[in-house]
Write a protein that holds these residues in place. Structure first.
Motif, PDB file in Angstrom:
ATOM      1  N   GLN A  49      10.026 -16.022 -13.979  1.00 32.86           N
ATOM      2  CA  GLN A  49       8.814 -14.958 -13.994  1.00 32.86           C
ATOM      3  C   GLN A  49       8.078 -15.049 -12.703  1.00 32.86           C
ATOM      4  O   GLN A  49       7.965 -13.783 -12.292  1.00 32.86           O
ATOM      5  CB  GLN A  49       7.768 -15.408 -14.949  1.00 32.86           C
ATOM      6  N   LEU A  50       8.012 -15.749 -11.835  1.00 29.27           N
ATOM      7  CA  LEU A  50       7.545 -15.823 -10.405  1.00 29.27           C
ATOM      8  C   LEU A  50       8.473 -14.939  -9.671  1.00 29.27           C
ATOM      9  O   LEU A  50       8.129 -13.952  -8.735  1.00 29.27           O
ATOM     10  CB  LEU A  50       7.166 -17.076  -9.891  1.00 29.27           C
ATOM     11  N   VAL A  51       9.821 -15.152  -9.937  1.00 29.92           N
ATOM     12  CA  VAL A  51      10.810 -14.385  -8.995  1.00 29.92           C
ATOM     13  C   VAL A  51      10.583 -12.962  -9.215  1.00 29.92           C
ATOM     14  O   VAL A  51      10.770 -11.974  -8.316  1.00 29.92           O
ATOM     15  CB  VAL A  51      12.192 -15.031  -9.287  1.00 29.92           C
ATOM     16  N   GLY A  52      10.524 -12.767 -10.853  1.00 27.62           N
ATOM     17  CA  GLY A  52      10.533 -11.340 -11.164  1.00 27.62           C
ATOM     18  C   GLY A  52       9.123 -10.648 -10.640  1.00 27.62           C
ATOM     19  O   GLY A  52       9.095  -9.501 -10.108  1.00 27.62           O
TER      20      GLY A  52
ATOM     21  N   GLN B  61       8.711  -7.213  -7.807  1.00 28.34           N
ATOM     22  CA  GLN B  61       7.972  -6.080  -8.305  1.00 28.34           C
ATOM     23  C   GLN B  61       7.099  -5.963  -7.007  1.00 28.34           C
ATOM     24  O   GLN B  61       6.758  -4.758  -6.720  1.00 28.34           O
ATOM     25  CB  GLN B  61       7.347  -6.517  -9.446  1.00 28.34           C
ATOM     26  N   LEU B  62       6.533  -6.896  -6.636  1.00 27.72           N
ATOM     27  CA  LEU B  62       5.336  -6.852  -5.348  1.00 27.72           C
ATOM     28  C   LEU B  62       5.978  -6.459  -4.146  1.00 27.72           C
ATOM     29  O   LEU B  62       5.497  -5.702  -3.425  1.00 27.72           O
ATOM     30  CB  LEU B  62       4.844  -8.267  -5.297  1.00 27.72           C
TER      31      LEU B  62
ATOM     32  N   GLN C 198       7.229   0.766  -1.321  1.00 25.58           N
ATOM     33  CA  GLN C 198       6.678   2.005  -1.820  1.00 25.58           C
ATOM     34  C   GLN C 198       5.256   2.341  -1.007  1.00 25.58           C
ATOM     35  O   GLN C 198       5.225   3.474  -0.552  1.00 25.58           O
ATOM     36  CB  GLN C 198       6.247   1.879  -3.273  1.00 25.58           C
ATOM     37  N   ALA C 199       4.543   1.368  -0.887  1.00 26.36           N
ATOM     38  CA  ALA C 199       3.209   1.820  -0.138  1.00 26.36           C
ATOM     39  C   ALA C 199       3.521   1.709   1.337  1.00 26.36           C
ATOM     40  O   ALA C 199       2.979   2.852   2.039  1.00 26.36           O
ATOM     41  CB  ALA C 199       2.174   0.415  -0.386  1.00 26.36           C
ATOM     42  N   ARG C 200       4.444   1.116   1.959  1.00 26.67           N
ATOM     43  CA  ARG C 200       4.743   1.343   3.097  1.00 26.67           C
ATOM     44  C   ARG C 200       5.155   2.537   3.732  1.00 26.67           C
ATOM     45  O   ARG C 200       5.076   3.455   4.345  1.00 26.67           O
ATOM     46  CB  ARG C 200       5.748   0.085   3.612  1.00 26.67           C
ATOM     47  N   SER C 201       6.276   3.209   2.677  1.00 27.91           N
ATOM     48  CA  SER C 201       6.898   4.595   2.752  1.00 27.91           C
ATOM     49  C   SER C 201       5.634   5.483   2.694  1.00 27.91           C
ATOM     50  O   SER C 201       5.773   6.482   3.581  1.00 27.91           O
ATOM     51  CB  SER C 201       7.820   4.900   1.691  1.00 27.91           C
ATOM     52  N   ARG C 202       4.739   5.324   1.739  1.00 29.66           N
ATOM     53  CA  ARG C 202       3.708   6.447   1.528  1.00 29.66           C
ATOM     54  C   ARG C 202       2.839   6.350   2.860  1.00 29.66           C
ATOM     55  O   ARG C 202       2.485   7.475   3.461  1.00 29.66           O
ATOM     56  CB  ARG C 202       2.850   6.037   0.536  1.00 29.66           C
ATOM     57  N   VAL C 203       2.525   5.416   3.372  1.00 28.11           N
ATOM     58  CA  VAL C 203       1.561   5.081   4.607  1.00 28.11           C
ATOM     59  C   VAL C 203       2.349   5.813   5.836  1.00 28.11           C
ATOM     60  O   VAL C 203       1.842   6.618   6.497  1.00 28.11           O
ATOM     61  CB  VAL C 203       1.209   3.833   5.037  1.00 28.11           C
ATOM     62  N   GLU C 204       3.641   5.361   5.833  1.00 30.61           N
ATOM     63  CA  GLU C 204       4.358   6.086   7.072  1.00 30.61           C
ATOM     64  C   GLU C 204       4.658   7.812   6.912  1.00 30.61           C
ATOM     65  O   GLU C 204       4.361   8.228   7.931  1.00 30.61           O
ATOM     66  CB  GLU C 204       5.796   5.465   6.750  1.00 30.61           C
TER      67      GLU C 204
END
Length: 73
Positions: free
Chosen positions: A40-43, A47-48, A54-60
């Motif tokens: 569960q933690l690996v999953g 996801q994180l 995704q957040a990095r791509s949006r900020v860039e």
């Protein structure tokens, strides 16, 4: 050693064996639980990491758009 002593030793050994069987069962249950938690933690980590990317791509992309706007003014 008489039969009573042997019988007592046998009962003691039998009780000890049962304790070991019980302990093995508990450890097996705990092991399964820990493996499940690990999966569960690996999953969740996966996801994180994806959300972080995704957040990095949006900020860039926002930075690139701001730089573009800055150059046009």
């Amino acid at each position: 050693m008489d039969n009573a002593d042997l019988l007592d030793q046998l009962r003691s050994l039998s009780a000890r064996i049962q304790e070991l069987v019980d302990r093995c069962q508990r450890l097996g249950d705990e092991n399964r639980s820990l493996r499940s938690q690990q999966e569960q933690l690996v999953g969740e980590r996966s996801q994180l990491l994806a959300k972080n990317e995704q957040a990095r791509s949006r900020v860039e992309a926002m930075i690139a758009r701001l730089k573009s706007l800055e150059q046009h003014t």
